[in-house]
Design a protein around this motif. Sequence first.
Motif, PDB file in Angstrom:
ATOM      1  N   LEU A 115       0.856  -1.189   0.000  1.00 25.28           N
ATOM      2  CA  LEU A 115       0.000   0.000   0.000  1.00 25.28           C
ATOM      3  C   LEU A 115       0.889   1.235   0.000  1.00 25.28           C
ATOM      4  CD1 LEU A 115      -1.468  -2.176   2.303  1.00 25.28           C
ATOM      5  CD2 LEU A 115      -3.294  -0.615   1.705  1.00 25.28           C
ATOM      6  N   GLU A 116       0.539   2.191  -0.847  1.00 23.56           N
ATOM      7  CA  GLU A 116       1.253   3.478  -0.878  1.00 23.56           C
ATOM      8  C   GLU A 116       0.235   4.594  -0.806  1.00 23.56           C
ATOM      9  OE1 GLU A 116       4.047   3.985  -4.169  1.00 23.56           O
ATOM     10  OE2 GLU A 116       3.963   1.818  -4.395  1.00 23.56           O
ATOM     11  N   PRO A 117       0.271   5.470   0.207  1.00 18.88           N
ATOM     12  CA  PRO A 117       1.230   5.487   1.309  1.00 18.88           C
ATOM     13  C   PRO A 117       1.045   4.287   2.241  1.00 18.88           C
ATOM     14  CG  PRO A 117      -0.125   7.507   1.230  1.00 18.88           C
ATOM     15  CD  PRO A 117      -0.701   6.565   0.268  1.00 18.88           C
ATOM     16  N   ALA A 118       2.165   3.900   2.854  1.00 19.00           N
ATOM     17  CA  ALA A 118       2.133   2.792   3.816  1.00 19.00           C
ATOM     18  C   ALA A 118       1.599   3.279   5.162  1.00 19.00           C
ATOM     19  CB  ALA A 118       3.546   2.237   3.990  1.00 19.00           C
ATOM     20  N   HIS A 119       1.120   2.333   5.968  1.00 23.75           N
ATOM     21  CA  HIS A 119       0.645   2.630   7.324  1.00 23.75           C
ATOM     22  C   HIS A 119       1.337   1.639   8.261  1.00 23.75           C
ATOM     23  CE1 HIS A 119      -2.080   2.733  10.796  1.00 23.75           C
ATOM     24  NE2 HIS A 119      -2.525   3.908  10.346  1.00 23.75           N
ATOM     25  N   GLN A 133      -7.843   6.332   8.120  1.00 19.91           N
ATOM     26  CA  GLN A 133      -6.859   6.860   7.170  1.00 19.91           C
ATOM     27  C   GLN A 133      -7.162   6.397   5.748  1.00 19.91           C
ATOM     28  OE1 GLN A 133      -3.069   5.283   6.157  1.00 19.91           O
ATOM     29  NE2 GLN A 133      -2.022   6.996   7.177  1.00 19.91           N
ATOM     30  N   LYS A 134      -7.507   5.127   5.608  1.00 17.81           N
ATOM     31  CA  LYS A 134      -7.769   4.593   4.248  1.00 17.81           C
ATOM     32  C   LYS A 134      -8.960   5.304   3.607  1.00 17.81           C
ATOM     33  CE  LYS A 134      -4.424   2.047   4.345  1.00 17.81           C
ATOM     34  NZ  LYS A 134      -3.433   3.105   4.387  1.00 17.81           N
ATOM     35  N   GLN A 135     -10.000   5.598   4.384  1.00 15.20           N
ATOM     36  CA  GLN A 135     -11.181   6.260   3.811  1.00 15.20           C
ATOM     37  C   GLN A 135     -10.811   7.617   3.229  1.00 15.20           C
ATOM     38  OE1 GLN A 135     -13.768   5.580   7.252  1.00 15.20           O
ATOM     39  NE2 GLN A 135     -15.348   5.042   5.776  1.00 15.20           N
ATOM     40  N   SER A 136      -9.944   8.345   3.940  1.00 10.73           N
ATOM     41  CA  SER A 136      -9.565   9.655   3.390  1.00 10.73           C
ATOM     42  C   SER A 136      -8.646   9.463   2.179  1.00 10.73           C
ATOM     43  CB  SER A 136      -8.969  10.550   4.472  1.00 10.73           C
ATOM     44  OG  SER A 136      -7.613  10.308   4.614  1.00 10.73           O
ATOM     45  N   GLN A 137      -7.814   8.413   2.192  1.00  8.79           N
ATOM     46  CA  GLN A 137      -6.919   8.179   1.035  1.00  8.79           C
ATOM     47  C   GLN A 137      -7.683   7.699  -0.201  1.00  8.79           C
ATOM     48  OE1 GLN A 137      -4.095   5.505   2.813  1.00  8.79           O
ATOM     49  NE2 GLN A 137      -2.756   7.176   3.498  1.00  8.79           N
ATOM     50  N   LEU A 158      -4.358   6.614  -3.278  1.00 11.04           N
ATOM     51  CA  LEU A 158      -3.872   5.378  -2.654  1.00 11.04           C
ATOM     52  C   LEU A 158      -3.573   4.378  -3.764  1.00 11.04           C
ATOM     53  CD1 LEU A 158      -3.541   3.554  -0.065  1.00 11.04           C
ATOM     54  CD2 LEU A 158      -5.954   2.946  -0.348  1.00 11.04           C
ATOM     55  N   ARG A 159      -2.430   3.705  -3.656  1.00 14.03           N
ATOM     56  CA  ARG A 159      -2.100   2.622  -4.601  1.00 14.03           C
ATOM     57  C   ARG A 159      -2.021   1.326  -3.832  1.00 14.03           C
ATOM     58  NH1 ARG A 159       1.858   4.097  -9.206  1.00 14.03           N
ATOM     59  NH2 ARG A 159       1.336   6.262  -9.539  1.00 14.03           N
TER      60      ARG A 159
END
Length: 298
Positions: free
Chosen positions: A166-170, A255-259, A264-265
Amino acid sequence: MTAAEPDWLDLRRPVDDAARQESLQLLDDAVARLRDGTEPGTKSLLTIDIGAGTGNSSQWFDAVLRARLSDWEINWVLLDSDETSLDLAAAALPHARTVCAPIAALPALSTELLSASEFQGSKLLLTCSALLDVLTETDLTAVVRTLTDHDGLGLFLLSLVGGWTLEPAHPHDAAIDAAFTAHQHRDGRLGHHAPEHLMSLARRNGLTAVEGPSPWRLEAPADRTFLSRFLSERLDAAVDEDPALAEAAQAWWTQKQSQLDSGLRVRVDHRDVLIDAAESAGEQETPANPQPTRSGPQ
Ligand SMILES: C[S@@+](CC[C@H](N)C(=O)[O-])C[C@H]1O[C@@H](n2cnc3c(N)ncnc32)[C@H](O)[C@@H]1O
């Protein structure tokens, strides 16, 4: 065995079709083996799509095979243990026969089909997509036995092999992936070890096995709808496996929802496997009718 939801299968269809573009090299290899490795005059194929679901992968296989084998007769059998999915598959591929049965029934079913007068002399091709990781040792043994019994070819696409990027990574990406991967092994399923396991079982029985990659390459916001469903279901499975992840999962999901809007890749790795029982790999260590061996990761 849990059936897949038809709306999820439809959502993933264009994503799977894009990934299967990378499967075409292995498919062309299979077609070359069909043309070169069959008895002179054989131009009839009995293709069984195992775990056919609602028929989306069968339609893909049907189109790419007909484009390459226009001088062959191609007959379809769609096998799945879920009757409701098969009703939809029958409407999508009216020329196909549907069989509601578990994979374990494959050796007996294929022998019965190939001895029927309409399929006598046909070459056997087993296909599947997005299936292997939910199968067990017993299922894979049935698959290899079927190929061995009939000098068949098997083309098994889009099996999850674990890991994602995942980019960006968490910071929680790895823990969520580890819990999801463990979840894939529930109830004796081979999970992300299944493709490797199938290849080694085939080779131990003297069959040729080759492989190739077919990753999903996803990008938000373009793939927003698909990614939202995919990530939330993967997260649910991870928390189901490891409830201690619940708090971390909440932060991750926020975070993912906003990305999904900002960018997000996601890359999800799959493996394709081609098995040819007509070409001996010369590595046989066990009898041609494989017996179940150890289950679980290798
Ligand atoms: C993820 S879906 C894939 C469906 C289809 N191949 C596609 O790509 O759209 C997996 C399918 O395999 C079927 N399945 C899983 N395990 C099975 C088993 N042991 N025997 C028969 N069908 C099985 C499920 O019912 C489901 O329809």
